[in-house]
Design an enzyme around this catalytic site. Structure first.
Site, PDB file in Angstrom:
ATOM      1  N   HIS A   1       0.611  -1.295  -0.019  1.00 12.26           N
ATOM      2  CA  HIS A   1       0.234  -0.274  -0.595  1.00 12.26           C
ATOM      3  C   HIS A   1       0.939   1.281   0.082  1.00 12.26           C
ATOM      4  O   HIS A   1       0.533   2.165  -0.315  1.00 12.26           O
ATOM      5  CB  HIS A   1      -0.982  -0.092   1.121  1.00 12.26           C
ATOM      6  CG  HIS A   1      -1.798  -0.961   0.735  1.00 12.26           C
ATOM      7  ND1 HIS A   1      -2.170  -2.410   1.159  1.00 12.26           N
ATOM      8  CD2 HIS A   1      -3.110  -0.694   0.169  1.00 12.26           C
ATOM      9  CE1 HIS A   1      -3.191  -2.757   0.941  1.00 12.26           C
ATOM     10  NE2 HIS A   1      -4.274  -1.444   0.853  1.00 12.26           N
ATOM     11  N   GLY A   2       2.113   0.926   0.443  1.00 10.55           N
ATOM     12  CA  GLY A   2       2.625   2.362   0.772  1.00 10.55           C
ATOM     13  C   GLY A   2       4.274   2.524   1.957  1.00 10.55           C
ATOM     14  O   GLY A   2       4.509   1.533   1.962  1.00 10.55           O
TER      15      GLY A   2
END
Lengths: 476, 304
Positions: free
Chosen positions: A324-325
């Protein structure tokens, strides 16, 4: 280009018309899909078209090389790993390099990372199309998909605009053949697509964007508010991220149906789950199954010793979080879910709920209500970690839940309709929980059906958030 | 396919009907109809219909309607009408020019331009305008150009409501609203107050393309009608002006649209002649109006 923009409202009908005018020539139709998709993506930043073209070319040629190696009796392992390495390198440079460089500097250089950072802009949807391209190469290597020689169809597969920037992450075995054979206009499929798009727009524009106003305000300064407000904001963020991402998926899947393309389901009423295992079978299905098929099962899955199961579970949840990051909060979110999931898998209770809640009944029983509320509560705690800019912030937010302070009322002009919108969403999705999608079941009577659609359009027009808000998952 | 083609206009009609039926109940978030506003736009557009012999017509934001006082201009022998309204951007000016220029027939038009207005999205002023100006289809393109559903929905409601309802026709806008007092001719006077200067954070003026294009259309309309016009930037406090990082660029940009005046009177003092950072108080208005009238307006009127 955003789905919730005027540009898309003009782009879609034009692309739809030209696409079906070209139906007699598959090659031209696919070429048009690629051109339209590149225009759609390039609207945001044309420079990154080179990146998606590079990813597509690498995967296409490595697929051909693996296919040729297989014809000669070899497996093409080197080609597969080379393509995986190149794609992950690109993803790593654009998405993770600065994070690791900054973390290194924080530990060893006292935070002075100026000379180390690249400061590159994160290309929209890079994680989505990279994973889609990777799955093709791995599937060719595993022999579940034949290497395609149709480069145009392959480029269309990687760049198909409805799902290019935020999924669903498609598999070559499902999407590529749809570009390799002719398509004819299916009226029923197109109408179902429009219906699904309408529901997606409602979830995004009315539910998610309105929740965002409240949530952003509270998360900007949580210490200014009391526990009740923090709880309300956390619950609203759960609905915001669901409305935003599942709304995007509905619009993407619905749009694809207009072009005669069927995409995989990405959400299946996750907040009606009775435990976290069921939640993960219903949330972001295309990513969950990607990690299951390409990471978890090759690691041995759950058919190994207990310690290995623990290791495998931790790996996929941490990877999923990190996907996701580049932030420790995403890793913490993954770890949090791994810790919730591990007891279920170790006690072999992770497959208890493979059916739909209250199947064959109109309403759930008390036990099911309790299970759903508990699962929602746990997911919400996870979302607080996910939404927080740092782990310290998440702890302080969760600690603030037990403190008194100012209450930000929902009964103001900005939010008064929000509880009704949430209720509408939950009721409609409850009665569609075993449908093909969350707005699939409709009255047979055409007048009732049309009045329902018109009411939904009226609600969107009169209650949508008017400032253009990008989809949360675009940043991934 | 026939069903889809039939459904689309039906859905549009249904939505419009529901907006018209429920718009007045205040339960529709995106229909924010409100008659009357501190800029007294409702009063102005009705008053201007009876104006004759106007020398100068002013368009612009609150910087226009709180700056150009018809009483002071009259003392110098110039008859003005002030069509300024709150945060009026070129998008709204265009509608007013199309609707009222031919009725008022001034000798000169002054377009007030301000560094804080050109970057504005035009949403709020569009809503003030559609609610307070007699219904006209010319407002529809303006509403659509804002690309904002709140403006579009409110416009739909206001067009129908203001056409059919007696509330709009018989509305009596109060002359005094809070500290503001409406003066015939379009000026709004604020009770005398003084500004305590504070330092402002630096900001860049980023003109929106939407407003740039609207200003081009306004200028095109005026040129098309052969109407003399000038652009004018009214004084701001020195603390505010010093906060703009690219004021020169903005002013150079405005010069491209016509004769542009941005002469800040050195005599104006932040704490004596302003009631806030960007509006003159009555003392400042008196000084500045006399200066503008004598050094800009009268020479131009004499040259026409």
């Amino acid at each position: 280009m955003l789905f919730n923009s005027l540009q898309f409202a003009l782009f879609l009908p034009v692309v739809f018309l030209v696409y079906w005018l070209l139906r007699r020539s598959l090659r031209w139709q696919n070429l048009f899909v690629v051109a339209a998709s590149y225009l759609f993506y390039g609207w945001w930043d044309a420079r990154f078209l080179l990146l998606i073209a590079f990813t597509s070319l690498c995967s296409y040629f490595s697929g051909l090389a693996i296919g040729r190696a297989r014809e000669q009796g070899a497996r093409g392992k080197a080609w597969m790993w080379a393509n995986v390495a190149v794609n992950l390198l690109v993803l790593g440079v654009f998405k993770y390099y600065d994070f690791f460089a900054q973390s290194f500097a924080d530990v060893f250089l006292g935070g002075q990372a100026d000379g180390l950072l690249l400061h590159v802009v994160l290309p929209v949807g890079i994680s989505f199309y990279t994973f889609q391209a990777l799955s093709y190469t791995i599937d060719v290597y595993k022999g579940t998909v034949n290497a395609t020689r149709d480069g145009v169809a392959f480029f269309a597969y990687v760049s198909f605009f409805p799902q290019l920037v935020a999924g669903p992450i498609e598999r070559a075995s499902s999407l590529l053949p749809q570009f390799e054979r002719g398509r004819s206009f299916d009226y029923a499929l197109a109408v179902d697509g429009l219906r699904q798009m309408l529901w997606g727009f409602f979830k995004k524009l009315v539910v998610a964007d309105s929740c965002a106003v409240y949530v952003d305000k509270v998360f900007a300064a949580p210490s200014a508010y009391g526990g009740t407000t923090l709880v309300v904001a956390a619950v609203l963020f759960s609905f915001q991220i669901y409305g935003d991402f599942s709304g995007y998926s509905d619009i993407a899947i619905g749009t694809a149906k207009l072009f005669g393309i069927r995409l995989r389901r990405n959400f299946n009423v996750p907040y009606f789950s009775r435990d976290m295992a069921e939640f993960w079978r219903r949330w972001h299905i295309s990513l969950t199954t990607w990690f299951r098929d390409y990471v978890y099962i090759p690691l041995g899955g759950s058919r190994v010793g207990s310690w290995r199961v623990v290791f495998n579970t931790l790996v996929i949840f941490l990877l999923s979080g990190f996907w996701h990051g580049a932030n420790w909060t995403f890793l913490a979110w993954g770890l949090f879910h791994a810790l919730l999931f591990l007891p279920l898998i170790l006690l072999h209770r992770n497959r208890r709920y493979r059916d739909t809640v209250a199947e064959g009944r109109r309403l759930p029983n008390l036990r099911e209500v309790g299970q759903m509320l508990l699962t929602f509560l746990l997911a919400t705690v996870g979302w607080v970690i996910f939404r927080s800019p740092s782990i310290g912030f998440a702890f302080s937010y969760l600690g603030g839940v037990f403190q008194q302070g100012e209450y930000l009322s929902l009964l103001t002009n900005d939010y008064f309709f929000l509880p009704a919108a949430l209720l509408l969403m939950l009721v409609v999705e409850w009665f569609n929980r075993d449908g093909a999608h969350e707005f699939a079941r409709q009255p047979r009577n055409r007048v009732l059906r049309w009045v329902g659609y018109m009411l939904l359009i009226f609600i969107i027009v009169c209650y949508m958030q008017t400032s253009e808000m990008p989809f949360i998952y675009f940043q991934f | 396919m026939r069903n889809i083609i039939l459904f689309v206009p039906l859905a549009v009609l249904f939505t419009l009907l529901m907006i018209c039926l429920l718009g007045g109940t205040k339960v529709l978030r995106n229909v924010t109809y409100h008659l009357g506003h501190e800029d007294h736009l409702y009063t102005k557009v009705h008053e201007c219909m009876e104006m004759q012999g106007v020398d100068v017509l002013f368009f612009g934001s609150s910087h226009a309607y709180r700056t150009f006082d018809p009483r002071i201009f009259a003392e110098h022998g110039v008859r003005i009408f002030n069509m300024g309204s709150s945060m009026q951007t070129p998008l709204q000016t265009e509608v007013l020019i199309r609707n009222y220029l031919d009725t008022i027939k001034p000798r000169l038009v002054v377009l007030e331009v301000h560094p804080d207005v050109m970057p504005h999205d035009g949403v709020e002023p569009a809503i003030y305008q559609v609610c307070n100006v007699p219904p006209s289809w010319k407002m529809v393109p303006m509403a659509l150009r804002t690309r904002n559903m709140r403006v579009v929905a409110t416009t739909a409601y206001a067009l129908v409501h203001n056409s059919l309802s007696s509330e709009f026709r018989h509305f009596n806008e109060p002359v005094d609203v809070g500290e503001d007092h409406y003066v015939a001719g379009g000026y709004v006077e604020r009770d005398t107050a003084y500004y305590s200067p504070v330092t402002h954070p630096s900001k860049e003026i980023v003109t929106r393309d939407l407003q740039r294009r609207a200003l081009e259309r306004c200028v095109g309309l005026l040129k098309g009608k052969g109407m003399p016009y000038i652009l004018l930037e009214v004084p701001d406090t020195k603390v505010l002006l010093s906060s703009y990082t690219n004021l020169d660029c903005f002013q150079n940009d405005m010069m491209g649209y016509g004769e542009f005046y941005f002469n800040y009177m050195a005599a104006l003092d932040d704490s004596l002649h302003f009631f806030n950072e960007d509006h003159l108080n009555q003392r400042g208005v008196e000084l500045y109006n006399a200066y503008v009238c004598d050094s800009i307006i009268i020479p131009i009127l004499n040259s026409l």
